[in-house]
Design an enzyme around this catalytic site. Sequence first.
Site, PDB file in Angstrom:
ATOM      1  CG  ASN A   7      -1.683   1.242   1.253  1.00  0.00           C
ATOM      2  OD1 ASN A   7      -1.813   2.006   0.546  1.00  0.00           O
ATOM      3  ND2 ASN A   7      -2.440   1.457   2.531  1.00  0.00           N
ATOM      4  CE  LYS A   9      -0.361   3.014   4.891  1.00  0.00           C
ATOM      5  NZ  LYS A   9      -0.086   3.316   6.312  1.00  0.00           N
ATOM      6  CG  HIS A  98      -5.869   2.169   5.343  1.00  0.00           C
ATOM      7  ND1 HIS A  98      -5.585   3.033   6.320  1.00  0.00           N
ATOM      8  CD2 HIS A  98      -5.040   1.360   5.255  1.00  0.00           C
ATOM      9  CE1 HIS A  98      -4.358   2.741   6.606  1.00  0.00           C
ATOM     10  NE2 HIS A  98      -3.920   1.460   5.783  1.00  0.00           N
ATOM     11  CD  GLU A 147      -3.696  -2.372   7.375  1.00  0.00           C
ATOM     12  OE1 GLU A 147      -3.023  -2.742   6.671  1.00  0.00           O
ATOM     13  OE2 GLU A 147      -3.943  -1.093   7.281  1.00  0.00           O
ATOM     14  CB  SER A 184       4.944  -1.992  11.985  1.00  0.00           C
ATOM     15  OG  SER A 184       4.708  -0.520  12.257  1.00  0.00           O
TER      16      SER A 184
END
Length: 224
Positions: A7, A9, A98, A147, A184
């Site tokens: 991802n 972003k 998300h 997540e 992470s």
Amino acid sequence: MKYIIGNWKSNKTEKDVEDWFLVIKKYFDNSTLNLFNLEIIICPPNIYLKRVKELRDDNRLPIKIGAQNISPFGEGAYTGEINGRMLSEYAQYVIIGHSERRKNFKEDDSLLEEKANQAQTFNLKPIFCLPDEKTFIPQNVKIIAYEPVFAIGTGKADTPENANKVGEFIKNRKRDSVFIYGGSVTENNIVSFLNAGSIDGVLPGKASLDPHNFWEMIKNASKF
Ligand code: PGA
């Protein structure tokens, strides 16, 4: 089958995207890894979807493309929105829900359900993100990404044991789901997550921006 979903972003210029592909192409070209059991997905900002598809196709790379968002509406008078029909020209997947969108753009369960419906209408597979195992999941969603907010962008991943427990819970809730962990993930911890029984893949953000790190993750995941 294991999933690695990068991802990006809101990062990179077009030149950065081209440079990323130059590096990753070299790794693929020189590799003897067996990648048949890996689903490698890159989710760039919308403005680069076309370029990413060209670079992927021109270099014949085994990479699928995902969008990071989808309009909850179809075509029409929705200024600023990118709808499912547009995305489906370039992408096979789309990230929905998300936590950065839930928080910064106030996206709620009913809006996310509309987005999942739009994805289904245009044959885009939703990668539906949840901050915890109790969050609402739209019915037509199969790929679920856990997540936890504390782990996103902090360098403090959840433990594989806890992520695995969440995976078991989710798979009990939705029997045929694909369970992804994100937060992470790096080349150093990816194996511990993929080793956990209920985890089918990972969703790295920061670590996917650097093609060297991304390749290390592919390499480590190819052993499964
Ligand atoms: P991170 O982001 O890997 O940078 O923590 C993951 C995500 O938010 O998808």
